[in-house]
Design an enzyme around this catalytic site. Structure first.
Site, PDB file in Angstrom:
ATOM      1  N   ALA A  29      18.992  15.808   0.918  1.00 21.84           N
ATOM      2  CA  ALA A  29      20.023  14.788   1.195  1.00 21.84           C
ATOM      3  C   ALA A  29      19.704  13.432   0.568  1.00 21.84           C
ATOM      4  O   ALA A  29      20.435  12.924  -0.304  1.00 21.84           O
ATOM      5  CB  ALA A  29      20.198  14.662   2.700  1.00 21.84           C
ATOM      6  N   ARG A  40      24.776   6.415 -11.266  1.00 23.23           N
ATOM      7  CA  ARG A  40      25.996   5.574 -11.302  1.00 23.23           C
ATOM      8  C   ARG A  40      25.640   4.141 -11.695  1.00 23.23           C
ATOM      9  O   ARG A  40      26.397   3.477 -12.391  1.00 23.23           O
ATOM     10  CB  ARG A  40      26.684   5.574  -9.930  1.00 23.23           C
ATOM     11  CG  ARG A  40      27.609   6.767  -9.736  1.00 23.23           C
ATOM     12  CD  ARG A  40      28.487   6.595  -8.506  1.00 23.23           C
ATOM     13  NE  ARG A  40      27.697   6.616  -7.277  1.00 23.23           N
ATOM     14  CZ  ARG A  40      27.311   7.721  -6.646  1.00 23.23           C
ATOM     15  NH1 ARG A  40      27.661   8.904  -7.120  1.00 23.23           N
ATOM     16  NH2 ARG A  40      26.594   7.655  -5.552  1.00 23.23           N
ATOM     17  N   GLU A  51      11.281  18.789  -6.357  1.00 20.43           N
ATOM     18  CA  GLU A  51      11.501  19.448  -5.063  1.00 20.43           C
ATOM     19  C   GLU A  51      10.514  20.603  -4.954  1.00 20.43           C
ATOM     20  O   GLU A  51      10.501  21.481  -5.816  1.00 20.43           O
ATOM     21  CB  GLU A  51      12.944  19.943  -4.957  1.00 20.43           C
ATOM     22  CG  GLU A  51      13.221  20.901  -3.805  1.00 20.43           C
ATOM     23  CD  GLU A  51      12.776  20.388  -2.426  1.00 20.43           C
ATOM     24  OE1 GLU A  51      13.166  19.278  -2.062  1.00 20.43           O
ATOM     25  OE2 GLU A  51      12.018  21.117  -1.741  1.00 20.43           O
ATOM     26  N   SER A  57      19.413  20.483  -2.910  1.00 21.37           N
ATOM     27  CA  SER A  57      20.804  20.150  -2.592  1.00 21.37           C
ATOM     28  C   SER A  57      21.501  21.171  -1.702  1.00 21.37           C
ATOM     29  O   SER A  57      22.488  21.776  -2.090  1.00 21.37           O
ATOM     30  CB  SER A  57      21.611  19.972  -3.874  1.00 21.37           C
ATOM     31  OG  SER A  57      22.930  19.563  -3.570  1.00 21.37           O
ATOM     32  N   CYS A  61      22.074  20.983   7.727  1.00 17.08           N
ATOM     33  CA  CYS A  61      22.850  20.945   8.971  1.00 17.08           C
ATOM     34  C   CYS A  61      23.625  22.247   9.177  1.00 17.08           C
ATOM     35  O   CYS A  61      24.060  22.546  10.287  1.00 17.08           O
ATOM     36  CB  CYS A  61      23.830  19.773   8.961  1.00 17.08           C
ATOM     37  SG  CYS A  61      23.068  18.233   8.469  1.00 17.08           S
ATOM     38  N   TYR A  80      25.233  21.441  -4.669  1.00 17.74           N
ATOM     39  CA  TYR A  80      25.213  21.367  -6.136  1.00 17.74           C
ATOM     40  C   TYR A  80      23.963  22.064  -6.655  1.00 17.74           C
ATOM     41  O   TYR A  80      22.899  21.948  -6.063  1.00 17.74           O
ATOM     42  CB  TYR A  80      25.177  19.913  -6.616  1.00 17.74           C
ATOM     43  CG  TYR A  80      26.400  19.113  -6.280  1.00 17.74           C
ATOM     44  CD1 TYR A  80      27.655  19.483  -6.748  1.00 17.74           C
ATOM     45  CD2 TYR A  80      26.287  17.959  -5.515  1.00 17.74           C
ATOM     46  CE1 TYR A  80      28.773  18.735  -6.444  1.00 17.74           C
ATOM     47  CE2 TYR A  80      27.414  17.194  -5.207  1.00 17.74           C
ATOM     48  CZ  TYR A  80      28.643  17.591  -5.668  1.00 17.74           C
ATOM     49  OH  TYR A  80      29.741  16.856  -5.366  1.00 17.74           O
ATOM     50  N   ARG A  89      25.466  15.165 -14.525  1.00 15.43           N
ATOM     51  CA  ARG A  89      24.921  13.841 -14.186  1.00 15.43           C
ATOM     52  C   ARG A  89      23.678  13.483 -14.979  1.00 15.43           C
ATOM     53  O   ARG A  89      23.098  12.426 -14.756  1.00 15.43           O
ATOM     54  CB  ARG A  89      24.625  13.766 -12.673  1.00 15.43           C
ATOM     55  CG  ARG A  89      25.903  13.928 -11.875  1.00 15.43           C
ATOM     56  CD  ARG A  89      25.771  13.579 -10.419  1.00 15.43           C
ATOM     57  NE  ARG A  89      27.066  13.808  -9.778  1.00 15.43           N
ATOM     58  CZ  ARG A  89      27.259  13.962  -8.489  1.00 15.43           C
ATOM     59  NH1 ARG A  89      26.242  13.898  -7.661  1.00 15.43           N
ATOM     60  NH2 ARG A  89      28.463  14.157  -8.011  1.00 15.43           N
ATOM     61  N   ASN A 323      21.641  10.274   3.725  1.00 14.16           N
ATOM     62  CA  ASN A 323      22.479  10.176   2.523  1.00 14.16           C
ATOM     63  C   ASN A 323      22.747   8.722   2.145  1.00 14.16           C
ATOM     64  O   ASN A 323      22.689   8.347   0.978  1.00 14.16           O
ATOM     65  CB  ASN A 323      23.793  10.925   2.731  1.00 14.16           C
ATOM     66  CG  ASN A 323      23.607  12.418   2.524  1.00 14.16           C
ATOM     67  OD1 ASN A 323      23.478  12.886   1.408  1.00 14.16           O
ATOM     68  ND2 ASN A 323      23.542  13.168   3.609  1.00 14.16           N
TER      69      ASN A 323
HETATM   70  C1  LIG Z   1      19.172  22.819  11.690  1.00 12.66           C
HETATM   71  C2  LIG Z   1      19.508  21.397  11.394  1.00 12.66           C
HETATM   72  C3  LIG Z   1      20.733  20.871  11.751  1.00 12.66           C
HETATM   73  C4  LIG Z   1      21.041  19.553  11.473  1.00 12.66           C
HETATM   74  N1  LIG Z   1      22.261  19.062  11.844  1.00 12.66           N
HETATM   75  C5  LIG Z   1      22.571  17.778  11.578  1.00 12.66           C
HETATM   76  C6  LIG Z   1      23.832  17.251  11.918  1.00 12.66           C
HETATM   77  O1  LIG Z   1      24.674  17.944  12.490  1.00 12.66           O
HETATM   78  N2  LIG Z   1      24.097  15.957  11.632  1.00 12.66           N
HETATM   79  C7  LIG Z   1      23.186  15.167  10.980  1.00 12.66           C
HETATM   80  O2  LIG Z   1      23.495  13.996  10.695  1.00 12.66           O
HETATM   81  N3  LIG Z   1      21.971  15.645  10.632  1.00 12.66           N
HETATM   82  C8  LIG Z   1      21.649  16.921  10.912  1.00 12.66           C
HETATM   83  N4  LIG Z   1      20.424  17.414  10.548  1.00 12.66           N
HETATM   84  C9  LIG Z   1      19.439  16.512   9.946  1.00 12.66           C
HETATM   85  C10 LIG Z   1      19.585  16.439   8.441  1.00 12.66           C
HETATM   86  O3  LIG Z   1      19.632  17.713   7.886  1.00 12.66           O
HETATM   87  C11 LIG Z   1      18.394  15.669   7.891  1.00 12.66           C
HETATM   88  O4  LIG Z   1      18.376  14.404   8.507  1.00 12.66           O
HETATM   89  C12 LIG Z   1      18.487  15.490   6.404  1.00 12.66           C
HETATM   90  O5  LIG Z   1      18.408  16.730   5.749  1.00 12.66           O
HETATM   91  C13 LIG Z   1      17.336  14.616   5.923  1.00 12.66           C
HETATM   92  O6  LIG Z   1      17.403  14.509   4.553  1.00 12.66           O
HETATM   93  P1  LIG Z   1      16.116  14.131   3.728  1.00 12.66           P
HETATM   94  O7  LIG Z   1      16.518  14.212   2.311  1.00 12.66           O
HETATM   95  O8  LIG Z   1      15.547  12.865   4.237  1.00 12.66           O
HETATM   96  O9  LIG Z   1      15.043  15.222   4.096  1.00 12.66           O
HETATM   97  P2  LIG Z   1      15.066  16.796   3.893  1.00 12.66           P
HETATM   98  O10 LIG Z   1      16.434  17.337   3.952  1.00 12.66           O
HETATM   99  O11 LIG Z   1      14.036  17.327   4.823  1.00 12.66           O
HETATM  100  O12 LIG Z   1      14.546  16.965   2.411  1.00 12.66           O
HETATM  101  C14 LIG Z   1      13.258  16.597   2.043  1.00 12.66           C
HETATM  102  C15 LIG Z   1      12.829  17.489   0.909  1.00 12.66           C
HETATM  103  O13 LIG Z   1      11.631  16.973   0.342  1.00 12.66           O
HETATM  104  C16 LIG Z   1      10.853  18.043  -0.085  1.00 12.66           C
HETATM  105  N5  LIG Z   1       9.471  17.578  -0.190  1.00 12.66           N
HETATM  106  C17 LIG Z   1       8.681  17.126   0.815  1.00 12.66           C
HETATM  107  N6  LIG Z   1       7.468  16.785   0.331  1.00 12.66           N
HETATM  108  C18 LIG Z   1       7.500  17.034  -0.989  1.00 12.66           C
HETATM  109  C19 LIG Z   1       6.545  16.907  -2.031  1.00 12.66           C
HETATM  110  N7  LIG Z   1       5.313  16.438  -1.792  1.00 12.66           N
HETATM  111  N8  LIG Z   1       6.895  17.250  -3.286  1.00 12.66           N
HETATM  112  C20 LIG Z   1       8.155  17.708  -3.535  1.00 12.66           C
HETATM  113  N9  LIG Z   1       9.087  17.883  -2.591  1.00 12.66           N
HETATM  114  C21 LIG Z   1       8.766  17.541  -1.335  1.00 12.66           C
HETATM  115  C22 LIG Z   1      11.029  19.092   0.991  1.00 12.66           C
HETATM  116  O14 LIG Z   1      10.746  20.389   0.499  1.00 12.66           O
HETATM  117  C23 LIG Z   1      12.506  18.916   1.354  1.00 12.66           C
HETATM  118  O15 LIG Z   1      13.319  19.839   0.665  1.00 12.66           O
HETATM  119  C24 LIG Z   1      20.095  18.742  10.815  1.00 12.66           C
HETATM  120  C25 LIG Z   1      18.857  19.263  10.437  1.00 12.66           C
HETATM  121  C26 LIG Z   1      18.559  20.578  10.706  1.00 12.66           C
HETATM  122  C27 LIG Z   1      17.212  21.137  10.287  1.00 12.66           C
END
Ligand SMILES: Cc1cc2nc3c(=O)[nH]c(=O)nc-3n(C[C@H](O)[C@H](O)[C@H](O)COP(=O)(O)OP(=O)(O)OC[C@H]3O[C@@H](n4cnc5c(N)ncnc54)[C@H](O)[C@@H]3O)c2cc1C
Length: 467
Positions: A29, A40, A51, A57, A61, A80, A89, A323
């Protein structure tokens, strides 16, 4: 530098004229929002996303919807593909690439992939490493224990369910929103489900009275709920096969266990590079998502943010914030005129056990812990005029006693009755509205859609009358 704009609004750039190298760690996200915003803001920057997982991507949720069978294929959660990012992009998304170390002084990141180790240079770095499960229970490595918060975890759990014979008994550890969503999904796959929650309430961030109403729905739907019950250990037999869990209330025999016992910010990489980490354990950032290290930004579940009500640093892991923070971080990393992130209320709505539940702002306990003198008003009100049906929704508002500002709101009702009302409350809290202002809000009324007096207005009115 003159970027070429292609026919379909695509921007192409000449690699020789790259002015900035923006490197992003984490490809879900926050990371991909950062990458897109950076593009942009700058047609010329070279943007690379690392990743470590096999997929980028995707909508985490949507994992419970996949587990329930509502979303048929895990791939449907992919928003995506890396090809889309490359072709449309001009962003390079490298899956299977783990960032091992940030060498801040040299502006480099050491990475590992199937091809070995490699160094990536950057001018600006955006860290979006997300959150990881809070471990702390012995025996997590036992076969039959799954996590439902990652792509690979949900995939493994689904495969186990497909291959199973007979009716399985699943234990879900954690009664937060993810645990409840997963428990509901497993019920709809025909499993027997027990939920273990260490605290006295379920669905973090709601008051006891709203939790109690939701608990009724959990039990009505057929799940067993063990509150104030901490799982201490995953129990296995001598051959290493899962037997169940040892809890503070006794032993439970289970066929599988799903860990939903909370998350913690994955701030280790940034901390090791010398970035300041806040009291919450998440990376400290300012409102431009800038960390304490020059040229390094952080966004999403790994970063702290400001609470809109208290103005203090907080850590709330939600996709809505991730996001937006990613967008701000990417924009600023590209050197565009500064944009700022206003903070969060922790607004969340979920559909579980045949109900919709939601919360925004502070719960009563959170408000008191923040030093406010507050009162709550709980109302059960109609969502349509009586002649159109008997549907009702429960709303609880939490407001400050000194200036009557709304600081929190929680709702529980039938499917479709909660999200819109919750969003109105979130808007009112963000705008610093008081109960007398809310009481007179000009909201829509139409017999088919909404009652003459919206439940939020009734709650505000009742609270004022009580004074
Ligand atoms: C089951 C579930 C349901 C959810 N439902 C909701 C909802 O209804 N509404 C809502 O607002 N939010 C919801 N969330 C929360 C939301 O999904 C997260 O807040 C959001 O995905 C966070 O985005 P992020 O990019 O910060 O982290 P993440 O989505 O966790 O992405 C981080 C990425 O970084 C990668 N990464 C970590 N360390 C490294 C490294 N050293 N090198 C390379 N890559 C690395 C990981 O592999 C991961 O893919 C939900 C989450 C889950 C698990």
């Amino acid at each position: 530098l003159r970027p070429k704009i292609g026919g379909a609004g695509e921007v192409s750039y000449n690699a020789d004229s790259v002015s900035d190298r923006i490197l992003i760690i984490g490809g879900v996200a926050a990371g991909l929002s950062a990458a897109s915003a950076a593009r942009r803001a700058s047609a010329s920057a070279q943007i690379v996303v690392l990743e470590r997982g096999p997929v980028s991507s995707y909508g985490a949720c949507g994992l419970p919807a996949f587990l329930s069978g509502r979303v048929r294929r895990l791939d449907d959660l992919v928003v995506y593909t890396p090809e889309f990012f490359r072709e449309r992009r001009h962003i390079e998304v490298l899956t299977g690439h783990e960032a091992l170390e940030v060498l801040g002084g040299r502006r480099r990141v050491r990475t590992r992939s199937a091809k070995g180790e490699k160094l990536f240079d950057y001018d600006r770095l955006v860290i979006c490493t997300g959150a990881v499960g809070r471990a702390g229970i012995a025996g997590l490595e036992t076969a039959g224990v799954f996590e439902a918060n990652t792509w690979t975890g949900a995939q493994a759990l689904d495969a186990a369910l497909r291959g199973a014979r007979g009716r399985l008994h699943a234990g879900v550890i954690g009664g937060g929103y993810i645990g409840l969503e997963v428990a509901d999904a497993l019920l709809s796959r025909g499993l027997e489900v027990s939920i273990f929650e260490r605290g006295p309430t379920i669905l973090n961030g709601v008051d006891g009275d709203i939790s109690a109403l939701l608990e009724e729905a959990v039990v009505e739907r057929g799940a067993r709920l063990f509150k104030s019950t901490e799982v201490r250990e995953i129990a296995a037999d001598e051959a290493g096969h899962l037997r169940g869990v040892e809890t503070t209330a006794g032993t439970a025999d289970l066929d599988l266990v799903v860990m939903c016992a909370g998350l913690k910010p994955d701030s280790g990489l940034a901390a090791a590079a010398g970035a300041a980490v806040g009291d919450t354990g998440a990376i400290a950032v300012d409102d431009r998502q800038q960390t304490s290290l020059a040229g390094i930004f952080a966004a999403g579940d790994c970063a702290e943010t400001r609470h809109v009500v208290t103005g203090k640093p907080t850590w709330i892991a939600l996709g809505t914030a991730a996001n937006k923070q990613g967008r701000v971080a990417g924009h600023n990393a590209a050197g565009a005129p500064a944009t700022r992130f206003i903070g969060v209320l922790g607004t969340l709505a979920v559909r579980i056990f045949g109900r919709d539940a939601g919360r925004t702002g502070l719960s009563s306990a959170e408000a008191e812990a923040a030093g406010y003198r507050v009162a709550g008003e709980l109302v059960e009100a109609a969502t349509q005029p009586g002649y159109m049906g008997q549907e009702r929704v429960t709303i609880k508002i939490i407001y400050r006693l000194d200036d009557l500002r709304l600081v929190g709101c929680q709702l529980l009702g039938r499917e479709g009755a909660v999200a819109g009302r919750l969003n109105v409350a979130a808007t009112a809290i963000t705008g610093g509205m008081t109960l007398p202002e809310i009481e007179q809000l000009d909201l829509a009324y139409s017999p088919a859609l909404a009652p003459l007096y919206e439940p939020l207005l009734i709650a505000a009115h009742n609270a004022l009358r009580r004074r």
